[in-house]
Motif scaffolding. Sequence first.
Motif, PDB file in Angstrom:
ATOM      1  N   PRO A 219       0.804  -1.226   0.000  1.00 17.80           N
ATOM      2  CA  PRO A 219       0.000   0.000   0.000  1.00 17.80           C
ATOM      3  C   PRO A 219       0.835   1.274   0.000  1.00 17.80           C
ATOM      4  CG  PRO A 219      -0.949  -1.599   1.503  1.00 17.80           C
ATOM      5  CD  PRO A 219       0.359  -2.175   1.045  1.00 17.80           C
ATOM      6  N   THR A 220       1.935   1.275   0.757  1.00 19.67           N
ATOM      7  CA  THR A 220       2.777   2.475   0.800  1.00 19.67           C
ATOM      8  C   THR A 220       3.356   2.783  -0.573  1.00 19.67           C
ATOM      9  OG1 THR A 220       3.361   2.307   3.145  1.00 19.67           O
ATOM     10  CG2 THR A 220       4.937   3.420   1.713  1.00 19.67           C
ATOM     11  N   LEU A 221       3.907   1.780  -1.240  1.00 20.95           N
ATOM     12  CA  LEU A 221       4.518   2.003  -2.555  1.00 20.95           C
ATOM     13  C   LEU A 221       3.486   2.452  -3.583  1.00 20.95           C
ATOM     14  CD1 LEU A 221       7.046  -0.975  -2.726  1.00 20.95           C
ATOM     15  CD2 LEU A 221       7.579   1.455  -2.478  1.00 20.95           C
ATOM     16  N   MET A 222       2.306   1.809  -3.604  1.00 23.82           N
ATOM     17  CA  MET A 222       1.271   2.203  -4.556  1.00 23.82           C
ATOM     18  C   MET A 222       0.752   3.608  -4.263  1.00 23.82           C
ATOM     19  SD  MET A 222       1.032  -0.081  -6.844  1.00 23.82           S
ATOM     20  CE  MET A 222       2.803  -0.365  -6.605  1.00 23.82           C
ATOM     21  N   LEU A 223       0.620   3.938  -2.969  1.00 26.90           N
ATOM     22  CA  LEU A 223       0.187   5.285  -2.603  1.00 26.90           C
ATOM     23  C   LEU A 223       1.200   6.313  -3.091  1.00 26.90           C
ATOM     24  CD1 LEU A 223      -2.038   6.811  -0.966  1.00 26.90           C
ATOM     25  CD2 LEU A 223      -0.513   6.657   1.012  1.00 26.90           C
ATOM     26  N   LEU A 385      -1.291   5.481 -16.111  1.00 22.27           N
ATOM     27  CA  LEU A 385      -0.447   4.766 -15.143  1.00 22.27           C
ATOM     28  C   LEU A 385      -0.920   5.011 -13.708  1.00 22.27           C
ATOM     29  CD1 LEU A 385       3.120   5.361 -16.649  1.00 22.27           C
ATOM     30  CD2 LEU A 385       1.892   3.188 -16.513  1.00 22.27           C
ATOM     31  N   ALA A 386      -1.340   6.242 -13.420  1.00 25.03           N
ATOM     32  CA  ALA A 386      -1.847   6.549 -12.083  1.00 25.03           C
ATOM     33  C   ALA A 386      -3.099   5.737 -11.781  1.00 25.03           C
ATOM     34  CB  ALA A 386      -2.140   8.046 -11.959  1.00 25.03           C
ATOM     35  N   GLY A 387      -3.945   5.559 -12.790  1.00 24.45           N
ATOM     36  CA  GLY A 387      -5.146   4.756 -12.607  1.00 24.45           C
ATOM     37  C   GLY A 387      -4.827   3.305 -12.281  1.00 24.45           C
ATOM     38  N   VAL A 388      -3.834   2.757 -12.946  1.00 24.03           N
ATOM     39  CA  VAL A 388      -3.421   1.376 -12.678  1.00 24.03           C
ATOM     40  C   VAL A 388      -2.881   1.243 -11.253  1.00 24.03           C
ATOM     41  CG1 VAL A 388      -1.783  -0.433 -13.325  1.00 24.03           C
ATOM     42  CG2 VAL A 388      -2.963   0.862 -15.111  1.00 24.03           C
ATOM     43  N   ALA A 389      -2.065   2.202 -10.837  1.00 23.75           N
ATOM     44  CA  ALA A 389      -1.517   2.161  -9.471  1.00 23.75           C
ATOM     45  C   ALA A 389      -2.625   2.310  -8.435  1.00 23.75           C
ATOM     46  CB  ALA A 389      -0.476   3.269  -9.305  1.00 23.75           C
ATOM     47  N   LEU A 390      -3.641   3.113  -8.725  1.00 23.28           N
ATOM     48  CA  LEU A 390      -4.759   3.273  -7.801  1.00 23.28           C
ATOM     49  C   LEU A 390      -5.523   1.968  -7.629  1.00 23.28           C
ATOM     50  CD1 LEU A 390      -8.061   3.936  -7.580  1.00 23.28           C
ATOM     51  CD2 LEU A 390      -6.468   5.053  -6.019  1.00 23.28           C
ATOM     52  N   ALA A 392      -4.281  -0.990  -7.953  1.00 23.83           N
ATOM     53  CA  ALA A 392      -3.427  -1.863  -7.140  1.00 23.83           C
ATOM     54  C   ALA A 392      -3.506  -1.472  -5.663  1.00 23.83           C
ATOM     55  CB  ALA A 392      -1.979  -1.784  -7.633  1.00 23.83           C
ATOM     56  N   LEU A 393      -3.527  -0.180  -5.369  1.00 24.78           N
ATOM     57  CA  LEU A 393      -3.649   0.282  -3.991  1.00 24.78           C
ATOM     58  C   LEU A 393      -4.973  -0.173  -3.377  1.00 24.78           C
ATOM     59  CD1 LEU A 393      -2.852   2.040  -1.541  1.00 24.78           C
ATOM     60  CD2 LEU A 393      -3.881   3.998  -2.730  1.00 24.78           C
ATOM     61  N   HIS A 395      -6.733  -2.707  -4.166  1.00 24.82           N
ATOM     62  CA  HIS A 395      -6.691  -4.153  -3.949  1.00 24.82           C
ATOM     63  C   HIS A 395      -5.870  -4.495  -2.703  1.00 24.82           C
ATOM     64  CE1 HIS A 395      -6.462  -8.436  -4.818  1.00 24.82           C
ATOM     65  NE2 HIS A 395      -5.131  -8.354  -4.706  1.00 24.82           N
ATOM     66  N   MET A 396      -4.717  -3.850  -2.537  1.00 26.29           N
ATOM     67  CA  MET A 396      -3.823  -4.175  -1.424  1.00 26.29           C
ATOM     68  C   MET A 396      -4.351  -3.663  -0.083  1.00 26.29           C
ATOM     69  SD  MET A 396      -0.134  -3.321  -3.149  1.00 26.29           S
ATOM     70  CE  MET A 396       0.440  -4.188  -4.623  1.00 26.29           C
ATOM     71  N   ALA A 397      -4.930  -2.469  -0.085  1.00 21.58           N
ATOM     72  CA  ALA A 397      -5.378  -1.877   1.180  1.00 21.58           C
ATOM     73  C   ALA A 397      -6.668  -2.499   1.678  1.00 21.58           C
ATOM     74  CB  ALA A 397      -5.548  -0.365   1.019  1.00 21.58           C
ATOM     75  N   GLY A 398      -7.399  -3.190   0.797  1.00 22.19           N
ATOM     76  CA  GLY A 398      -8.581  -3.934   1.208  1.00 22.19           C
ATOM     77  C   GLY A 398      -9.656  -3.062   1.830  1.00 22.19           C
TER      78      GLY A 398
END
Length: 409
Positions: A219-223, A385-390, A392-393, A395-398
């Motif tokens: 979550p930190t890296l994706m944020l 790219l920002a949308g893809v990272a969001l 992922a965030l 998904h990870m942060a649940g």
Amino acid sequence: MQTDQEMPAGARRGITIFLCFLVAVLEGFDLQVIGVAAPQLTRELGLAPQEIGWAFGASLIGLAIGALAGGRLADKVGRKPVLVGSVVAFGAATLASSWAWDYHSLFVLRVLTGLGLGGTFPNVIAIASEVTARARVTITVASISCGLAVGGIIVSLMAKLAPGGMDWRGLFLIGGVLPLLVAPALWYFLTETKRAAVRGHGSRTPIGQALFGAQQAGPTLMLWIVFALTLLQLSLLLNWLPTLIIAKGFPPAQAFLTSLVLNIGSIFGSVIAGFLCDRYGARTPMAVGYLAMALVMYLLSLASDMNILLVLAFWAGFLVLGAQFALYGLAPKVYPDQTRGTGVGAAVAAGRVGAISGPLIAGQMIGAGATGDQVVLLMVPLALLAGVALLALAHMAGPRLRAGGAGVH
């Protein structure tokens, strides 16, 4: 005169949120003033495109350092003293910037301004999130973040409507004096939300553990990635939009009007994005927003009619600043109370690394002969790219970022 501790809880909460909004207005003014003043100060100080790019990036360099240091320090000594000190610092540095005499003096003073700005907003976010009901954190913080846009609107209107046009030094003078006048009110009336029981506990947690331990790494890296890419686009729009509009052949008054419309759009975007994220979770509203952002940037690079440019500037503000302000509301949910200042400060610092890159890239591109349209077109893949990272965030942060998510406590 009642201090914050002598007031009823409801009054303290309302005054605290209002003061946070007021600080955001002042920060927005001082952050955007150089973009509005750029055409005039470029001529007076004789700045090359690369130099004005570095001047834009100077405050962001300081802001990245100040955000990380300010958030960490607040976890140790409390939000309130760090916030008040930061407001005094960026006010004094902006005031001093009104006497800049060349590129080097302007650069140093804008770095110092950024240090104060950096220590301010992570603590505004933390304080606002900690006095607000969990299910309304995103919309509350996003609404407070509208103050950044309001500050941008004010400085744009002052530059446009002042009789004969306001001198750039006058804009910096006003931007420096106002924070110094507000600082005493912050000291007396702002609520300290860092509880004595946990004050200092976050500072004892190693920074690596706070950001990357206990399943926080992903979550930190994706944020950080989402913040960096979004703020890169934001810095390009805020700092370079007036210059790029003039490069399309329009007069300076029209360039200031596009900045005004951009900021108005951001107010609507931030409130709506905050509401949707609290109601439906971050994943779908933000992903759709980044996709629409890419489309608007593509159309903006093609537009040559002023009316169309104004419509697109509104939607660019709605989507880019709306997304950024919603991220300010989402970031506190990713971290627990004792390390929230560190986590939010690191996210803002990562975003400012992206923001620093924006003006520098644009300055280098224009200096090498690129058109303003080509600079805007660069933002299309960045939005995707920002949308893809969001995604992922989310998904990870649940559950932390789902509808009504309470975050980690």
